[in-house]
Design an enzyme around this catalytic site. Structure first.
Site, PDB file in Angstrom:
ATOM      1  N   ASP A 129      40.050 116.590  48.962  1.00 56.48           N
ATOM      2  CA  ASP A 129      39.946 117.816  48.128  1.00 56.48           C
ATOM      3  C   ASP A 129      40.257 117.322  46.537  1.00 56.48           C
ATOM      4  O   ASP A 129      41.349 116.786  46.323  1.00 56.48           O
ATOM      5  CB  ASP A 129      41.271 118.847  48.561  1.00 56.48           C
ATOM      6  CG  ASP A 129      40.833 120.155  48.301  1.00 56.48           C
ATOM      7  OD1 ASP A 129      39.666 120.300  47.430  1.00 56.48           O
ATOM      8  OD2 ASP A 129      41.724 121.079  47.739  1.00 56.48           O
ATOM      9  N   HIS A 136      40.583 125.783  36.251  1.00 57.44           N
ATOM     10  CA  HIS A 136      41.928 125.886  37.227  1.00 57.44           C
ATOM     11  C   HIS A 136      42.805 125.020  37.065  1.00 57.44           C
ATOM     12  O   HIS A 136      44.105 125.452  37.152  1.00 57.44           O
ATOM     13  CB  HIS A 136      41.019 125.483  38.787  1.00 57.44           C
ATOM     14  CG  HIS A 136      42.014 125.764  39.851  1.00 57.44           C
ATOM     15  ND1 HIS A 136      42.609 126.749  40.242  1.00 57.44           N
ATOM     16  CD2 HIS A 136      42.592 124.496  40.519  1.00 57.44           C
ATOM     17  CE1 HIS A 136      43.546 126.468  41.281  1.00 57.44           C
ATOM     18  NE2 HIS A 136      43.444 125.200  41.359  1.00 57.44           N
TER      19      HIS A 136
HETATM   20 MN    MN Z   1      41.829 122.973  47.331  1.00 56.89          MN
END
Ligand code: MN
Length: 419
Positions: A129, A136
């Site tokens: 990930d 973000h």
């Molecule tokens: Mn994530």
């Protein structure tokens, strides 16, 4: 420009036009799990087509499609998988009568989506990930650390990532239980144990690799797309209260690894070619191994809905776009392999939460409700700061340009109470 037409009825606004031809794994009451391609409201059964000679010119081995995962198909290599996709496009074209006028083959190979259950499309060996949205990362850094130093010094020099858990990646439609774990409120001296009070989604995209490398080899930004089979929409479930207590010093663990949900159709990188856009400007200048040429980002509209239990109405709480990502997939794969880390067929590389520049485009409840301080009101009048038991979270993604639409369908997950 729009020039292709299919003889299969494709409803207006369908994600599954003849320009798309994504691959997935489906089963029905009468067919075992196998590879299908989506067109309109139907699934084309590729096992049937291969057994009945429709791919003979491409020399696709029997046993390629009657599989519970796409891995064997993907491992044939891009030359073959692209040829299969092109052949399907031809067979479905209005001016091609081969399948269209073969009543038996037509009826046996086209399965209504309503009769099918979609499965996990890929056996995922490895899941990484990334953390590639500057909006973000800035929002989270502002909330949890220091608004003046929201990004760590490394962030604009390398695509930050962590290795995730592959075993808990689930298909659309499979519910999850609210996870339990250790948390510590700021005003408490000691941690306590129980169901998370801050269950969250993360709106992400993921790419899936269809070609392996040898340990020790690296993939350049120039060659990266040879290794990318396609993309999915990805909901990376998170427990924020567990995360904030556990993540120091080694990063996410139990706050993330209880579940991640994946959309069922893998949209090929070829199908997304028409929707390429430039990656946002990168300043400071990156190191040479992260430099790239050409349009390496994709204009994919993304949405998140919340549907409370017993409510007819879903509320769209987020509208974002994949094109906002600071780092592109070529850079992600080049960075991931620059140390010689090998990649395998069926690996999943997720983008990280995709937040845009506006508040309505933030890709998590953490940001949308700003750490619980700005509750969202849903269509049924209830409010949310995080996700409640009984809520169903639905994510969708689609591209639209010049009258051509290519989409991902949706990934939908209901949250059940803690076990
Ligand atoms: Mn994530």
């Amino acid at each position: 420009m729009k020039t292709l037409q299919s003889w299969v009825d494709v409803p207006a606004n369908s994600d599954f036009t003849i320009y798309n031809i994504p691959f997935g794994i489906f089963k029905t009451d009468y067919l075992q799990s196998g590879v299908g391609a989506a067109i309109g409201d139907c699934i084309l059964d590729l096992t049937y087509l291969n057994k009945n000679g429709f791919f003979d010119a491409l020399d696709i081995p029997q046993g390629t499609f009657d599989q519970p995962y796409l891995n064997i198909f993907m491992a044939l290599g891009k030359r073959k998988t692209s040829a299969v996709r092109k052949r399907i496009q031809d067979l479905l074209s209005a001016d091609n009568t081969e399948l269209q006028n073969n009543k038996i083959a037509r009826e046996l190979s086209l399965v209504p989506m309503a009769e099918a259950e979609m499965q996990l499309p890929v056996h995922i060996g490895n899941y990484t990930d990334f953390y590639s949205s500057v909006e973000h990362a800035t929002n989270v850094g502002t909330m949890f650390r220091d608004p003046d130093n929201a990004l760590f010094p490394n962030w604009k020099h390398l695509p930050v990532a962590y290795h995730g858990r592959a075993s808990s990646i689930i298909p659309t439609g499979q519910p999850i239980h609210r996870p339990k774990g250790q948390t510590k409120a700021p005003d408490q001296e000691l941690p306590s144990f129980g169901p998370t009070k801050r269950l969250d989604f993360e709106l992400e995209m993921g790419f899936i690799t269809g070609k392996e490398t040898e340990l020790g080899d690296s993939v350049s930004t120039k060659d990266a797309e040879e290794y990318i089979f396609g993309f999915v929409v990805f909901n990376d479930w998170s427990a924020r209260d567990i995360q904030v207590w556990e993540y120091v010093p080694l990063g996410p663990f139990l706050a993330k690894n209880f579940a991640s949900s994946i959309s069922p159709w893998v949209v090929t990188i070829e199908a997304l070619d028409h929707f390429r856009v430039a990656t946002p400007n990168q300043d400071p200048k990156v190191l040479p191994y992260l430099e790239y040429e050409g349009e390496k980002s994709f204009d994919i509209n993304l949405e998140v809905d919340i549907q409370p239990e017993g409510s007819e109405a879903a509320t769209t709480v987020c509208q974002s776009n994949y094109k906002h990502m600071y780092w592109n997939v070529n850079q992600q794969l080049a960075h991931h392999t620059v140390n010689g880390c090998n990649i395998e067929v069926g690996d999943l590389y997720a983008s990280g939460t995709i937040s845009g520049p506006t508040e309505a485009s933030y890709g998590s409840m953490l940001e949308l409700a700003w750490k619980g301080t700005k509750p969202l009101t849903l269509a049924d009048g209830s409010t949310r700061t995080f996700i409640n038991d009984g809520d169903t979270v639905v994510m969708r993604g689609y591209c639209e340009k010049d009258g051509i639409r290519v989409g991902f369908g949706e990934v939908s997950t209901k949250v059940l109470p803690a076990k």
